[in-house]
Design an enzyme around this catalytic site. Structure first.
Site, PDB file in Angstrom:
ATOM      1  N   THR A   5      -2.153  32.277  61.741  1.00 35.44           N
ATOM      2  CA  THR A   5      -2.399  32.540  63.154  1.00 35.44           C
ATOM      3  C   THR A   5      -3.196  33.825  63.345  1.00 35.44           C
ATOM      4  O   THR A   5      -4.126  33.890  64.153  1.00 35.44           O
ATOM      5  CB  THR A   5      -1.059  32.656  63.909  1.00 35.44           C
ATOM      6  OG1 THR A   5      -0.282  31.490  63.648  1.00 35.44           O
ATOM      7  CG2 THR A   5      -1.283  32.798  65.398  1.00 35.44           C
ATOM      8  N   TYR A  58       3.362  22.778  70.871  1.00 39.50           N
ATOM      9  CA  TYR A  58       3.046  22.043  72.103  1.00 39.50           C
ATOM     10  C   TYR A  58       3.821  20.739  72.249  1.00 39.50           C
ATOM     11  O   TYR A  58       4.338  20.437  73.323  1.00 39.50           O
ATOM     12  CB  TYR A  58       1.531  21.772  72.234  1.00 39.50           C
ATOM     13  CG  TYR A  58       1.159  21.278  73.606  1.00 39.50           C
ATOM     14  CD1 TYR A  58       1.098  22.156  74.689  1.00 39.50           C
ATOM     15  CD2 TYR A  58       0.891  19.937  73.834  1.00 39.50           C
ATOM     16  CE1 TYR A  58       0.786  21.702  75.959  1.00 39.50           C
ATOM     17  CE2 TYR A  58       0.571  19.466  75.096  1.00 39.50           C
ATOM     18  CZ  TYR A  58       0.522  20.356  76.158  1.00 39.50           C
ATOM     19  OH  TYR A  58       0.218  19.911  77.403  1.00 39.50           O
ATOM     20  N   TYR A 111       7.420  27.660  58.678  1.00 34.76           N
ATOM     21  CA  TYR A 111       7.089  28.775  59.570  1.00 34.76           C
ATOM     22  C   TYR A 111       7.680  28.474  60.943  1.00 34.76           C
ATOM     23  O   TYR A 111       7.253  27.539  61.611  1.00 34.76           O
ATOM     24  CB  TYR A 111       5.577  28.957  59.625  1.00 34.76           C
ATOM     25  CG  TYR A 111       5.073  30.107  60.472  1.00 34.76           C
ATOM     26  CD1 TYR A 111       5.929  31.101  60.962  1.00 34.76           C
ATOM     27  CD2 TYR A 111       3.724  30.222  60.767  1.00 34.76           C
ATOM     28  CE1 TYR A 111       5.454  32.155  61.720  1.00 34.76           C
ATOM     29  CE2 TYR A 111       3.231  31.275  61.532  1.00 34.76           C
ATOM     30  CZ  TYR A 111       4.101  32.234  62.007  1.00 34.76           C
ATOM     31  OH  TYR A 111       3.621  33.273  62.775  1.00 34.76           O
ATOM     32  N   ARG A 153       5.286  30.851  69.902  1.00 33.70           N
ATOM     33  CA  ARG A 153       4.000  30.153  69.896  1.00 33.70           C
ATOM     34  C   ARG A 153       4.157  28.633  69.958  1.00 33.70           C
ATOM     35  O   ARG A 153       3.305  27.949  70.528  1.00 33.70           O
ATOM     36  CB  ARG A 153       3.193  30.518  68.640  1.00 33.70           C
ATOM     37  CG  ARG A 153       2.621  31.926  68.666  1.00 33.70           C
ATOM     38  CD  ARG A 153       1.683  32.142  67.494  1.00 33.70           C
ATOM     39  NE  ARG A 153       1.119  33.490  67.506  1.00 33.70           N
ATOM     40  CZ  ARG A 153       0.010  33.836  68.130  1.00 33.70           C
ATOM     41  NH1 ARG A 153      -0.661  32.937  68.831  1.00 33.70           N
ATOM     42  NH2 ARG A 153      -0.443  35.080  68.057  1.00 33.70           N
ATOM     43  N   LYS A 179       9.182  31.423  56.758  1.00 33.55           N
ATOM     44  CA  LYS A 179       8.760  32.605  57.497  1.00 33.55           C
ATOM     45  C   LYS A 179       9.459  32.506  58.851  1.00 33.55           C
ATOM     46  O   LYS A 179       9.100  31.667  59.681  1.00 33.55           O
ATOM     47  CB  LYS A 179       7.244  32.654  57.666  1.00 33.55           C
ATOM     48  CG  LYS A 179       6.761  33.869  58.452  1.00 33.55           C
ATOM     49  CD  LYS A 179       5.242  33.818  58.680  1.00 33.55           C
ATOM     50  CE  LYS A 179       4.800  35.002  59.540  1.00 33.55           C
ATOM     51  NZ  LYS A 179       3.350  34.926  59.879  1.00 33.55           N
ATOM     52  N   ILE A 229       6.159  38.540  55.884  1.00 30.80           N
ATOM     53  CA  ILE A 229       4.732  38.254  56.043  1.00 30.80           C
ATOM     54  C   ILE A 229       4.330  38.994  57.299  1.00 30.80           C
ATOM     55  O   ILE A 229       4.729  38.639  58.404  1.00 30.80           O
ATOM     56  CB  ILE A 229       4.446  36.747  56.129  1.00 30.80           C
ATOM     57  CG1 ILE A 229       4.769  36.085  54.783  1.00 30.80           C
ATOM     58  CG2 ILE A 229       2.976  36.507  56.498  1.00 30.80           C
ATOM     59  CD1 ILE A 229       4.621  34.567  54.781  1.00 30.80           C
TER      60      ILE A 229
END
Length: 292
Positions: free
Chosen positions: A46, A109, A135, A140, A163, A205
């Site tokens: 990202t 989404y 992740y 997000r 993550k 990360i």
């Protein structure tokens, strides 16, 4: 997966004022990580603005990073999306030579159920020729990966880590507690990376680690060794900058800080815009005090 313990950095993609990829700056940033103690690099995540890069540009970024890195640090590549079939096809057809693992974000989404998230990553696991890092970033994606879902996915042999970027320390601790001992829970949230690592996590990360590479990677080494006082001394030294770089979005903030360090321009691609002058000035003031 010893390669994934410590400090990984999610690399930005530098652009010049005309919006083209600045490959010289990207090489400088890679060398900055290598020279300042970072343990591995994450490519096309990202933070790298991968959603606004063409397929050709992604290949150029990979080529530049590999050349600059020259085998010195392990590389992880981001491969994710909200169409499972597309992600599976990419994993089956992409040239993943030179990478040690795939970082794959939970679908954004669509807002799948926990069973949908499980089935998505089951398909990813079956398609991936490399170990998979899950992740979870609800801010997000619009959906959170529950601890129970992560525990189920951790049973797959090539799902080796997560993550975890929900910003929820209790959830992270539950993941550490209930997943297998060799499953790595990696912080995706710079502000609680030290606490997560001290609680049994495998490191981070990081975004801020890209700029404050030496001190941030040292902080994680201290926490992995159980050196609480030393790790928190560095955490509090860096903490203010973490809040600031996310204040107006990522990677807008970190690029502003990298510009002040002389590593790259702060240009981003729409719909992102540069941070305003006030934030840029505060980041510069932080850096001036930090270095004195």
């Amino acid at each position: 997966m010893q390669d994934l313990i410590g400090t990984g950095v999610a690399l930005v993609t530098p652009f010049n004022a005309q919006g083209a990829i600045d490959h010289e700056a990207l090489s400088r940033i890679v060398n900055h990580q290598v020279d300042n103690g970072v343990d591995y690099l994450v490519v096309l995540g990202t933070t790298g603005e991968s959603v606004t890069l063409s397929k050709e540009e992604k290949q150029e970024v990979i080529k530049t990073i590999k050349k600059a890195n020259d085998g010195r640090l392990p590389l992880v590549i981001g491969v994710g999306g909200n169409d499972t079939a597309v992600v599976v096809n990419e994993l089956k057809t992409a040239n993943l030579e030179g990478f040690v693992a795939v970082l794959s974000v939970s679908p954004a989404y669509n807002k799948p159920t926990q069973e949908g998230i499980f089935q998505h990553f089951k398909a990813v696991s079956e398609a991936s020729p490399l170990p998979v890092i899950l992740y979870n970033v609800p801010g997000r994606t619009g959906s959170n990966m529950a601890v129970e879902t992560v525990v189920r996915l951790s049973q797959f042999d090539n799902v080796v880590a997560i993550k975890e970027a929900a910003g929820d320390l209790v959830q992270a601790m539950n993941m550490i507690q209930y997943t297998p001992k060799d499953f790595l829970v990696i912080s995706g949230d710079d502000m609680i990376a030290n606490a997560m690592t001290l609680a049994g996590g495998a490191g981070v990360i990081s975004v801020i680690g890209q700029a404050m590479a030496q001190d941030f990677s040292d902080m994680i080494r201290y926490s992995l060794n159980g050196d609480v006082g030393e790790s928190y001394e560095l955490h509090y030294k860096i903490a203010a900058s973490i809040d600031m770089i996310f204040e107006q979005g990522n990677p807008c903030g970190i690029k502003a800080l990298l510009r002040h360090l002389g590593l790259c321009d702060d240009s981003v691609r729409l719909p992102l815009v540069k941070v305003d002058e006030d934030l840029s000035s505060r980041l510069k003031s932080f850096l001036d005090q930090y270095e004195n």
